[in-house]
Design a protein around this motif. Structure first.
Motif, PDB file in Angstrom:
ATOM      1  N   THR A 434       0.670  -1.078   0.083  1.00 40.86           N
ATOM      2  CA  THR A 434      -0.022   0.086  -0.676  1.00 40.86           C
ATOM      3  C   THR A 434       1.033   1.299  -0.233  1.00 40.86           C
ATOM      4  O   THR A 434       1.748   1.340   0.370  1.00 40.86           O
ATOM      5  N   VAL A 435      -0.409   2.493   0.137  1.00 43.05           N
ATOM      6  CA  VAL A 435       1.498   3.807  -0.571  1.00 43.05           C
ATOM      7  C   VAL A 435       0.170   4.711  -0.528  1.00 43.05           C
ATOM      8  O   VAL A 435      -0.770   4.749  -1.046  1.00 43.05           O
ATOM      9  N   GLY A 436      -0.015   5.646   0.094  1.00 41.94           N
ATOM     10  CA  GLY A 436      -0.102   7.027  -0.324  1.00 41.94           C
ATOM     11  C   GLY A 436      -0.452   7.959   0.805  1.00 41.94           C
ATOM     12  O   GLY A 436      -1.070   8.725   0.846  1.00 41.94           O
ATOM     13  N   GLU A 437      -0.944   7.235   1.466  1.00 42.73           N
ATOM     14  CA  GLU A 437      -1.620   7.547   2.861  1.00 42.73           C
ATOM     15  C   GLU A 437      -1.971   6.941   3.985  1.00 42.73           C
ATOM     16  O   GLU A 437      -1.434   5.343   3.752  1.00 42.73           O
ATOM     17  N   PRO A 438      -2.265   6.710   5.163  1.00 40.77           N
ATOM     18  CA  PRO A 438      -1.950   5.853   5.867  1.00 40.77           C
ATOM     19  C   PRO A 438      -3.031   4.933   6.095  1.00 40.77           C
ATOM     20  O   PRO A 438      -4.426   4.952   6.003  1.00 40.77           O
ATOM     21  N   TRP A 444      -6.067  -2.687   6.287  1.00 40.64           N
ATOM     22  CA  TRP A 444      -5.245  -3.445   6.789  1.00 40.64           C
ATOM     23  C   TRP A 444      -6.033  -4.679   6.886  1.00 40.64           C
ATOM     24  O   TRP A 444      -5.373  -5.975   6.342  1.00 40.64           O
ATOM     25  N   GLN A 445      -7.022  -5.086   7.926  1.00 42.84           N
ATOM     26  CA  GLN A 445      -6.936  -6.554   7.733  1.00 42.84           C
ATOM     27  C   GLN A 445      -7.319  -6.492   6.667  1.00 42.84           C
ATOM     28  O   GLN A 445      -7.199  -8.311   6.735  1.00 42.84           O
ATOM     29  N   TRP A 446      -8.465  -6.110   6.395  1.00 42.64           N
ATOM     30  CA  TRP A 446      -9.852  -6.769   5.294  1.00 42.64           C
ATOM     31  C   TRP A 446      -8.275  -7.314   4.470  1.00 42.64           C
ATOM     32  O   TRP A 446      -8.181  -8.504   3.141  1.00 42.64           O
ATOM     33  N   TYR A 447      -7.250  -6.954   4.173  1.00 42.22           N
ATOM     34  CA  TYR A 447      -7.072  -6.770   2.889  1.00 42.22           C
ATOM     35  C   TYR A 447      -5.665  -7.811   3.466  1.00 42.22           C
ATOM     36  O   TYR A 447      -5.236  -8.842   2.144  1.00 42.22           O
ATOM     37  N   VAL A 451      -8.313 -10.473   1.310  1.00 40.93           N
ATOM     38  CA  VAL A 451      -7.573 -10.621  -0.241  1.00 40.93           C
ATOM     39  C   VAL A 451      -6.154 -11.479  -0.319  1.00 40.93           C
ATOM     40  O   VAL A 451      -5.682 -11.832  -1.365  1.00 40.93           O
ATOM     41  N   GLY A 452      -5.040 -11.170   0.858  1.00 45.05           N
ATOM     42  CA  GLY A 452      -4.234 -12.068   0.724  1.00 45.05           C
ATOM     43  C   GLY A 452      -4.321 -13.416   1.155  1.00 45.05           C
ATOM     44  O   GLY A 452      -3.533 -14.290   1.494  1.00 45.05           O
ATOM     45  N   GLU A 453      -5.839 -13.481   1.937  1.00 46.26           N
ATOM     46  CA  GLU A 453      -5.445 -14.837   2.761  1.00 46.26           C
ATOM     47  C   GLU A 453      -4.481 -15.395   3.453  1.00 46.26           C
ATOM     48  O   GLU A 453      -4.258 -16.415   3.924  1.00 46.26           O
ATOM     49  N   LYS A 454      -4.033 -14.644   4.403  1.00 44.31           N
ATOM     50  CA  LYS A 454      -2.718 -14.765   5.479  1.00 44.31           C
ATOM     51  C   LYS A 454      -1.672 -15.007   5.591  1.00 44.31           C
ATOM     52  O   LYS A 454      -0.566 -15.486   6.205  1.00 44.31           O
ATOM     53  N   ARG A 455      -1.802 -14.985   3.842  1.00 46.76           N
ATOM     54  CA  ARG A 455      -0.568 -15.849   2.984  1.00 46.76           C
ATOM     55  C   ARG A 455       0.539 -14.282   2.828  1.00 46.76           C
ATOM     56  O   ARG A 455       1.502 -14.799   2.659  1.00 46.76           O
ATOM     57  N   CYS A 456      -0.183 -13.360   3.044  1.00 42.43           N
ATOM     58  CA  CYS A 456       0.542 -12.043   1.948  1.00 42.43           C
ATOM     59  C   CYS A 456       1.562 -11.112   2.424  1.00 42.43           C
ATOM     60  O   CYS A 456      -0.089 -11.047   3.581  1.00 42.43           O
ATOM     61  N   PRO A 457       2.436 -10.842   3.191  1.00 35.47           N
ATOM     62  CA  PRO A 457       2.890  -9.785   3.834  1.00 35.47           C
ATOM     63  C   PRO A 457       2.127  -8.434   3.103  1.00 35.47           C
ATOM     64  O   PRO A 457       2.299  -8.464   2.020  1.00 35.47           O
ATOM     65  N   ILE A 458       2.052  -7.542   4.285  1.00 41.09           N
ATOM     66  CA  ILE A 458       1.776  -6.073   3.313  1.00 41.09           C
ATOM     67  C   ILE A 458       3.228  -5.429   3.767  1.00 41.09           C
ATOM     68  O   ILE A 458       3.097  -5.592   4.951  1.00 41.09           O
ATOM     69  N   VAL A 459       3.209  -4.872   2.736  1.00 41.04           N
ATOM     70  CA  VAL A 459       4.555  -4.162   2.670  1.00 41.04           C
ATOM     71  C   VAL A 459       3.830  -2.353   2.921  1.00 41.04           C
ATOM     72  O   VAL A 459       3.042  -1.493   2.048  1.00 41.04           O
ATOM     73  N   ASP A 460       3.664  -1.558   4.198  1.00 41.29           N
ATOM     74  CA  ASP A 460       2.697  -0.079   4.108  1.00 41.29           C
ATOM     75  C   ASP A 460       3.876   0.515   3.432  1.00 41.29           C
ATOM     76  O   ASP A 460       5.147   0.649   4.918  1.00 41.29           O
ATOM     77  N   THR A 479      10.701  -8.362   7.775  1.00 39.50           N
ATOM     78  CA  THR A 479       9.719  -7.106   8.879  1.00 39.50           C
ATOM     79  C   THR A 479       8.237  -7.698  10.171  1.00 39.50           C
ATOM     80  O   THR A 479       7.944  -7.966   9.318  1.00 39.50           O
ATOM     81  N   PRO A 480       8.347  -7.846  10.772  1.00 41.05           N
ATOM     82  CA  PRO A 480       6.671  -8.301  10.965  1.00 41.05           C
ATOM     83  C   PRO A 480       6.241  -6.963  11.180  1.00 41.05           C
ATOM     84  O   PRO A 480       6.905  -6.388  11.345  1.00 41.05           O
ATOM     85  N   MET A 481       5.497  -7.682  10.659  1.00 37.38           N
ATOM     86  CA  MET A 481       4.365  -5.945  10.437  1.00 37.38           C
ATOM     87  C   MET A 481       3.150  -5.860  11.691  1.00 37.38           C
ATOM     88  O   MET A 481       2.666  -6.635  12.233  1.00 37.38           O
ATOM     89  N   LYS A 482       2.838  -4.742  11.494  1.00 39.55           N
ATOM     90  CA  LYS A 482       1.755  -4.125  12.185  1.00 39.55           C
ATOM     91  C   LYS A 482       1.277  -3.230  11.430  1.00 39.55           C
ATOM     92  O   LYS A 482       1.062  -2.555  11.164  1.00 39.55           O
TER      93      LYS A 482
END
Ligand code: PRX
Length: 673
Positions: A434-438, A444-447, A451-460, A479-482
């Protein structure tokens, strides 16, 4: 600087599968590389540079800079003395050295499902060279500025890289911008040529781009800045007859039938085509210009610090700033961030949904991916056209592995529930960005879950037009994600948090987000105004680059960007200055004064909330407005609270007449835009 150990509580981790192949497979490796990038930038970036082609080597320090206004002029130089050409590195190097000639560079997916094209690295190189020769024939030279106002088509990439090949400086203006905005940008950067298209569809809406371009060129003439030539691509109107409205193109340069393109798979629809006005004095037809032109073109070798492009971003005074990036640092930085943050692998299919008219498209559709020989999807359409499953349909169609979008798009699609997503498999996805805004934790949780079915890390990824590339971001396997945190700095980036007096805060804290030293991809100046560059980013806190964003650091050392703390708004990931909106409002004859603030919006992140005083005093009386203005400045902090109907106002002792606040609350009947 960065934590010794990764946080343990309430974090999400990248998959084991991903860690096996990742460029940076663990937190310890990230830490080690980060420390090297900061302690020994010459060696760190020197290693990165080895993979690229240099006509001549750099002399002196890898990064030379002054970040402190009290010590003299601000400057940043990377690899000074070296010469190269980015287009050569993006295309020729991949075609010849890396043997990627037949690899797909772009899968172009049009606005309508079924409109598609595939372009390989070899084809892209040929098309870029051909168009570079066209530009040269039009007299465009190294250092000249060229304005590009085009939809999301392959020819947009061709036009930008053709400029780069001959050392011209592109200034791309988002095709959603008005004629006025285009004119302002053309005049500011003194462009010698405009490249545009007849029109395009966004969903069901036809945009008559050439009409807007013509209007802009007329405005330029009115301001005493006539632009010599305008090259128009026929994107919608493919046939030679009847395309050019009531007038025919000049006989010497007929627009050809693009049989070749049709064979290449671009499906034609029977939709209304735009009416295209044609001025033979100025207008040139893209296709006609290409006829018989060689597809070989020797690149212009440029110095590392020669200008690469100008891209305008909103300025808090209302006048947009022409952010200038230069050749080598930007190339190394976008290439490295792309490779590491999306963990690029040779068989990936990557898709960034941004428009090339914004920095995200520059860095992560064109430069970063092509520098890595990546295969990308280039999408012209909208996430909701023809329906809200379009994104996931495209993911399955091309087996997209890395997917990068904006929180606004996620929040928009979230509203339609899980079914439109789950209609498609999405099993190819590995990393989401994701990019552009907080990003709010719910989105985040929905994504992550749906979308990622808990398999894909999200790079914010937190960054700016000015930073050139990602500056705060997780690395997917390391990097562990929050949810909601852009986590930690990228290589070479040294963030700090300052209080109002400019003191660096340690440990958990909140304040101004600043950077203490440059990284290769940071902007070099504001085109035409180095003084504005210094005063915008370096004057408030000497010794630091000031982002204009607020930021919190938690006990684990993670950064949480809280949003703009200057008079800027972020609507759907796009920055706007309050001054810009206010001046637009007051231009209306009925409006005496206007003040604009942001108000939280469930999908757009922020929406505009406009306080308007009418001349005849219908809604607010003008005295009220004047009273507030006597303070020298409208207290936006208060207006924001009034917009949100929040009664906890804090200190209002500096107001001349605090009863106005209650009156504003009672008159809270403006409409949010
Ligand atoms: O406020 C920050 C926000 O977008 C601003 C930069 O906007 P622009 O130059 O248009 O570039 C947008 C694309 C890079 C920043 O000052 N922003 C960007 N990414 C994030 C963000 N805010 C929070 N989290 C992010 N990941």
């Amino acid at each position: 600087m960065i934590p010794d150990k990764p946080p343990q509580d309430n974090v999400f981790h990248g998959s084991e599968e991903l860690k096996k192949e990742a460029h940076v497979p663990s937190f310890d490796k990230y830490r080690e590389l980060y420390m090297k990038s900061v302690d020994n930038p010459d060696e760190f970036w020197g290693d990165v540079a080895k993979d690229f082609f240099w006509k001549t080597k750099h002399t002196g320090q890898f990064l030379d800079y002054n970040f402190d206004v009290t010590k003299g002029e601000i400057y940043i130089k990377c690899m000074e003395g070296a010469s190269t050409n980015i287009c050569y590195n993006l295309l020729d190097r991949n075609v010849h050295e890396k043997k990627l000639a037949d690899k797909v560079a772009f899968f172009w997916e049009g606005n309508e499902p079924g409109d598609e094209l595939t372009v390989t690295y070899r084809e892209l190189l040929q098309r870029v060279c051909q168009f570079a020769n066209v530009l040269k024939a039009q007299g465009v030279k190294k250092g000249d500025r060229v304005s590009i106002y085009m939809p999301m088509v392959v020819e947009l990439v061709v036009a930008m890289l053709a400029c780069v090949r001959i050392g011209a400086v592109h200034s791309i203006v988002f095709a959603g911008f008005s004629a006025e905005s285009l004119c302002e940008r053309i005049v500011d950067s003194q462009c010698c040529l405009l490249i545009t298209a007849d029109g395009f569809y966004r969903g069901d809406k036809l945009i008559n781009l050439k009409l807007l371009a013509d209007e802009a060129l007329q405005k330029c003439r009115d301001k005493g800045f006539p632009v010599g030539r305008c090259i128009m691509l026929k994107h919608l109107s493919k046939e030679p007859e009847g395309i050019l409205g009531s007038q025919s193109p000049p006989a010497k340069r007929p627009c050809p039938d693009l049989q070749q393109e049709k064979q290449a798979g671009r499906v034609k629809k029977t939709r209304p085509v735009p009416k295209v006005p044609w001025n033979p004095e100025v207008d040139l037809c893209w296709d006609a210009l290409l006829r018989g032109v060689s597809d070989e073109c020797e690149p212009e070798w440029c110095d590392s610090e020669d200008p690469l492009f100008i891209l305008y971003t909103s300025g808090s005074t209302g006048k947009p700033k022409g952010v200038l990036h230069t050749v080598s640092g930007y190339m190394l930085y976008t290439a490295t961030t792309f490779k590491v943050v999306f963990d690029h692998q040779p068989d990936d299919v990557y898709w960034c949904t941004a428009d090339i008219g914004w920095i995200t498209g520059h860095s992560y559709i064109t430069y970063g991916p092509l520098a890595n020989g990546a295969t990308s999807v280039l999408f012209e359409g909208l996430p909701t056209h023809p329906d809200v499953s379009r994104m996931w349909e495209i993911v399955d169609k091309y087996n997209v592995t890395k997917f990068y979008t904006a929180p606004t798009a996620i929040r928009l699609l979230m509203k339609f529930g899980n079914e439109p997503v789950q209609r498609y498999k999405r099993s190819s996805l590995k990393v989401l960005g994701t990019v552009g805004e907080p990003i709010n934790p719910e989105a985040w949780q929905w994504y992550y879950n749906v979308v990622g079915e808990k398999r894909c890390p999200i790079v914010d990824t937190f960054w700016q037009t000015e930073t050139g590339g990602h500056v705060l971001t997780p690395l997917p396997a390391a990097t562990p994600m929050k949810p909601g945190s852009a986590t930690l700095p990228f290589f070479g980036v040294v963030p700090a948090i300052l209080n109002e007096s400019g003191e660096e805060l340690e440990g958990p804290s909140e304040g101004y987000l600043v950077f203490k030293q440059p990284w290769p991809g940071v902007m070099r100046t504001i085109y035409g105004s180095h003084e504005r560059f210094e005063s915008t980013y370096f004057k408030k806190f000497p010794g630091y680059y000031v982002t204009g964003d607020g930021c919190r650091r938690d006990k684990d050392g993670y950064f949480w960007v809280t949003g703009r703390i200057d008079d800027m708004l972020n609507v759907s990931g796009h920055l706007l200055s309050t001054a810009e909106v206010e001046s637009a409002l007051v231009e209306h004859e009925a409006v005496a004064e206007a003040a604009v603030v942001g108000r939280p919006h469930p999908v757009k992140g922020e929406s505009l909330y406009c306080f308007v005083t009418l001349n005849d005093g219908v809604m607010y009386n003008s005295e009220l407005e004047v009273e507030l203005k006597k303070q020298g400045k409208i207290m936006r902090r208060l207006l924001r609270k009034i917009a949100c109907d929040e009664r906890e106002l804090g200190d209002i002792s500096t107001l001349a007449d605090s009863t106005v606040v209650e009156q504003l609350f009672q008159n809270r009947c403006c409409t949010a835009v």
